[in-house]
Motif scaffolding. Structure first.
Motif, PDB file in Angstrom:
ATOM      1  N   LEU A  55      -0.327  -2.736  -3.372  1.00 35.95           N
ATOM      2  CA  LEU A  55      -2.331  -3.810  -2.988  1.00 35.95           C
ATOM      3  C   LEU A  55      -2.963  -3.637  -4.272  1.00 35.95           C
ATOM      4  O   LEU A  55      -3.132  -4.794  -4.758  1.00 35.95           O
ATOM      5  CB  LEU A  55      -3.393  -2.621  -2.394  1.00 35.95           C
ATOM      6  N   ALA A  58      -7.760  -9.882  -5.607  1.00 37.25           N
ATOM      7  CA  ALA A  58      -6.792 -11.093  -6.293  1.00 37.25           C
ATOM      8  C   ALA A  58      -8.026 -11.599  -7.125  1.00 37.25           C
ATOM      9  O   ALA A  58      -8.166 -11.237  -8.912  1.00 37.25           O
ATOM     10  CB  ALA A  58      -5.657 -11.575  -6.643  1.00 37.25           C
ATOM     11  N   PHE A 106      -2.667  -8.330   4.956  1.00 37.04           N
ATOM     12  CA  PHE A 106      -2.152  -7.475   3.764  1.00 37.04           C
ATOM     13  C   PHE A 106      -2.251  -9.165   2.931  1.00 37.04           C
ATOM     14  O   PHE A 106      -3.209  -8.743   2.114  1.00 37.04           O
ATOM     15  CB  PHE A 106      -0.977  -7.612   3.190  1.00 37.04           C
ATOM     16  N   VAL A 112      -4.924  -8.813  -0.502  1.00 38.47           N
ATOM     17  CA  VAL A 112      -4.286  -8.951  -1.852  1.00 38.47           C
ATOM     18  C   VAL A 112      -5.523 -10.419  -2.872  1.00 38.47           C
ATOM     19  O   VAL A 112      -5.367 -10.023  -3.335  1.00 38.47           O
ATOM     20  CB  VAL A 112      -3.383  -9.502  -1.989  1.00 38.47           C
ATOM     21  N   SER A 118      -9.498   0.053  -3.825  1.00 40.77           N
ATOM     22  CA  SER A 118      -8.638  -0.828  -2.289  1.00 40.77           C
ATOM     23  C   SER A 118      -8.980  -0.052  -1.623  1.00 40.77           C
ATOM     24  O   SER A 118      -8.389  -0.810  -0.052  1.00 40.77           O
ATOM     25  CB  SER A 118      -7.284  -1.021  -2.784  1.00 40.77           C
ATOM     26  N   VAL A 161      -0.021  -5.690  -7.067  1.00 41.97           N
ATOM     27  CA  VAL A 161       0.518  -6.756  -6.775  1.00 41.97           C
ATOM     28  C   VAL A 161      -0.993  -7.765  -6.726  1.00 41.97           C
ATOM     29  O   VAL A 161      -1.311  -8.757  -7.754  1.00 41.97           O
ATOM     30  CB  VAL A 161       0.786  -7.076  -5.358  1.00 41.97           C
ATOM     31  N   SER A 162      -1.817  -7.103  -6.685  1.00 43.25           N
ATOM     32  CA  SER A 162      -3.509  -7.692  -6.845  1.00 43.25           C
ATOM     33  C   SER A 162      -3.166  -7.877  -8.625  1.00 43.25           C
ATOM     34  O   SER A 162      -3.695  -8.818  -8.896  1.00 43.25           O
ATOM     35  CB  SER A 162      -4.635  -7.361  -6.292  1.00 43.25           C
ATOM     36  N   CYS A 181     -10.190  -1.758   1.238  1.00 45.63           N
ATOM     37  CA  CYS A 181     -10.230  -2.300   2.423  1.00 45.63           C
ATOM     38  C   CYS A 181      -9.826  -2.030   3.775  1.00 45.63           C
ATOM     39  O   CYS A 181      -9.768  -2.752   4.619  1.00 45.63           O
ATOM     40  CB  CYS A 181      -8.786  -2.948   1.726  1.00 45.63           C
TER      41      CYS A 181
END
Lengths: 243, 229
Positions: free
Chosen positions: A38, A119, A111, A115, A183, A41-42, A186
């Motif tokens: 997470l 992001a 997901f 993300v 994160s 990638v973000s 989340c």
């Protein structure tokens, strides 16, 4: 396992009741992988929009500048929890994503909203990092390259940005660490990262503190060495300047 | 997405529940943030002094504390404090608000201590050397020479910390302590609307923090004005 006899007969509310580990340890491993995925990638997704936003912020056009300023202001002055919920319930309430499981434990219908929200949030922060990095490059560099006949775009691409990257990279790595921590929010929307693993284990085993202690130790063991490493790299990079 | 319906719902919700959002919610959010920053600043300055002291054990304790708090997510700290504090201090049993407030204070103390430490260290070392050469004692140097100059660096950063905490209190809504995000959950439960209350909350958070951050920028400029002569 050898540790299963180590802490026996502890109350469920004890700090050191780790009797769930042999059975539920895999939850935490998956949680670590999900959290790291997470965060990384973000931030990677945020780089391109952030660069764009930073350029817009530095442009001479008032409208372009204002647009990017508004985006950054909105995302920096509302809580991440609110942004996540709005994107999760609002945007991805209208756009439905099929429930497909990737890599064995990542359900993309949860997901992707997470993300995207992270992001969008981090692109506002990374844009400020980029802007700071670009502004920190001496104005003489721009003047020199413009005098040598490079146009504005080439000056940016060939002269300013390569030097700015040096200022930006450590801050970008720090942003990943921040994202590892952020994160955890989340978990409130059902993404199965580390915090969610701790909550699940706590509520299935009725052990109220142990899982959170384990999660805290894991987060610390990720963040602390990473931030120390970044500090070392930053020092190493700064050494090159003093020639 | 039907924007017309969403717009109507937002207006309806605002007319019916505006006092819940704007008065009850903001009262809890802002009072919690103010409480956190006030006590966070007191404890944070103590930790900063410990961190800069000559006695190694004090320095280590302060360093371990700040690194632990800064290395773990705030949500996790909230959970840990929420479940651990009533065990350790029976008085706090079923006092959610206090537990959450203490968790937030312990979190912000670590960040404030770093703000204060860097603020003090940003004051030119020549100032200390000059004061010491003029025969001032160490404590006198600190209170008369260093701190008045450090305040200029520290105050704007402390106000920024207040803004950060205002946003972070939204996490405390997991424990239903009555802040703005809790009001969102309550309205959501009463009306079955998920999206619209969130938009209202986002707007309120934005207006409050945006105005505050502009004020901080003003303060920062005002404080810097003295430097350039």
């Amino acid at each position: 396992m050898w540790w299963s006899n180590l802490f026996k007969n502890l109350s469920p509310a004890s700090f050191f009741n780790f009797s769930f580990l042999p059975k539920y340890g895999s939850y935490f491993w998956k949680g670590i992988a999900y959290t790291l995925l997470l965060a990384v990638v973000s931030v990677l997704l945020a780089i391109i929009p952030a660069l764009l936003l930073a350029m817009m912020r530095l442009s001479k056009n008032k409208v372009v500048k204002g647009l990017s300023g508004a985006y950054i202001a909105v995302f920096r002055s509302t809580p991440l929890l609110v942004q996540l919920s709005i994107i999760y319930f609002g945007l991805f309430g209208a756009v439905s994503i099929p429930r497909i499981t990737v890599l064995g434990f990542v359900d993309i219908s949860r997901f992707i909203p997470g993300v995207v929200a992270l992001a969008l949030n981090s692109s506002a922060y990374v844009a400020e990092i980029f802007r700071g990095g670009i502004l920190a490059v001496d104005i003489g560099q721009t003047e020199a390259s413009r005098s040598l006949g490079l146009n504005a775009w080439s000056t940016m691409r060939l002269v300013v940005l390569p030097q700015a990257i040096k200022n930006v990279l450590p801050a970008l790595a720090n942003e990943i660490i921040t994202m590892v921590k952020e994160s955890s929010i989340c978990s409130m929307l059902g993404m199965v990262e580390l915090m969610f693993a701790a909550k699940t284990v706590a509520s299935t085993t009725y052990i109220s503190l142990g899982p959170y202690v384990v999660a805290a130790v894991i987060y610390f063991c990720i963040n602390y060495p990473a931030s120390k490493g970044i500090e070392a790299i930053e020092r190493r990079m700064r050494r090159g300047d003093k020639q | 997405m039907n924007f017309a319906v969403i717009g109507q719902n937002i207006v309806k919700l605002w007319l019916k529940y505006w006092d819940k959002f704007l008065i009850t919610g903001m009262e809890y959010t802002l009072s919690l943030a103010a409480l956190t920053v006030f006590f966070g600043a007191i404890i944070g300055s103590m930790i900063a002094l410990m961190r800069m002291s000559k006695i190694p054990p004090l320095r280590w304790i302060a360093a371990v504390y700040t690194e632990l708090i800064r290395g773990t997510p705030m949500l996790l700290q909230l959970y840990l404090f929420y479940f651990a504090l009533p065990q350790l201090i029976p008085f706090l049993n079923r006092k959610q608000y206090l537990c959450v407030a203490i968790a937030l204070i312990c979190n912000s103390a670590a960040y404030v201590s770093e703000i204060i430490r860097s603020g003090i260290q940003a004051v030119d070392i020549g100032q200390t050397e000059a004061a010491r050469s003029l025969g001032m004692s160490k404590s006198l140097t600190m209170t008369e020479i260093i701190l008045p100059q450090a305040v200029k660096n520290i105050l704007p950063a402390l106000c920024n910390e207040f803004i950060m905490i205002t946003k972070d209190t939204s996490l405390a809504s997991t424990f239903f302590i009555g802040d703005l995000m809790t009001q969102v959950l309550l309205v959501k439960g009463a009306t079955y609307l998920t999206f619209e209350p969130l938009v209202i909350a986002a707007a309120i958070y934005f207006v409050v923090t945006f105005i505050l951050s502009k004020l901080v920028a003003l303060l920062e400029r005002r404080m810097r004005r003295g430097d350039i002569r």
